[in-house]
Design a protein around this motif. Structure first.
Motif: not given
Ligand SMILES: CC(C)(COP(=O)(O)OP(=O)(O)OC[C@H]1O[C@@H](n2cnc3c(N)ncnc32)[C@H](O)[C@@H]1OP(=O)(O)O)[C@@H](O)C(=O)NCCC(=O)NCCS
Length: 149
Positions: A75-86, A88-94, A139-149
């Motif tokens: 809760k106290n870490y929401q809306h502080r940009g951590y979800g986006k960082l997390f 980004n790592i999920i879809i660019n490394e895993y 919702m669906r994301l079609n993921k291709k390599r190296n799509e940094l947000v």
């Protein structure tokens, strides 16, 4: 700096504490345990900040299709940009290639906006999908390599 790694049973208690505080109809500790143990068909990740767990991501994975089961930030870490960082790592490394599917409550606008930032598209809905009678947006994301947000 955040650190992302696969979940293990040692993390169960900390994840369950976050789960209870984030969701009204939360998963039971047993359900979380079952998913953590299901290593063959799941991609389950957590996010640490200063060694403490601040978020987790559970998904089912068959070939290059992923279905998000659970995703939350403490809760106290929401809306502080951590979800986006997390994420980004999920879809660019895993999740390098493939499709990612998820359901999200129609009223959960912050999560819907979050996923749209990552190029998820709304592809349908499930009427009264949740136990409180609310619809789910699919919702669906079609993921291709190296799509940094
Ligand atoms: C959804 C969730 C994982 C997002 O993580 P987060 O760390 O809060 O999100 P971030 O701070 O990284 O925000 C990233 C983007 O999401 C969107 N967003 C986040 N909070 C928002 C809010 N309150 N209102 C609108 N958009 C919001 C914005 O587009 C934001 O981009 P910006 O920072 O460039 O404006 C997190 O808020 C959460 O755990 N929510 C409760 C559990 C949940 O709903 N999980 C999803 C179930 S499908």
């Amino acid at each position: 700096m955040i650190k992302v790694e696969k979940t293990s049973l040692n993390d169960l208690h900390e994840i369950y504490e976050i789960e209870k505080s984030v969701f009204k109809n939360c998963w039971s500790e047993i359900s979380l345990k079952k998913e953590i143990e299901n290593k063959n068909f799941n991609l389950n990740l957590l996010c640490r900040l200063n060694n403490k767990i601040i978020g987790y991501f559970f998904s089912k994975n068959v070939k290059n299709e992923y279905h998000v089961l659970n995703f939350a930030l403490k809760k106290n870490y929401q809306h502080r940009g951590y979800g986006k960082l997390f994420f980004n790592i999920i879809i660019n490394e895993y999740i390098l290639d493939g499709s990612v599917f998820l359901e999200v409550k129609r009223s959960n606008l912050s999560a819907i906006n979050f996923y749209k930032k990552f190029n998820f598209k709304e592809i349908g809905f499930k009427k009264k999908y949740y136990s409180d009678g609310e619809d789910a947006i699919i919702m669906r994301l079609n993921k291709k390599r190296n799509e940094l947000v």
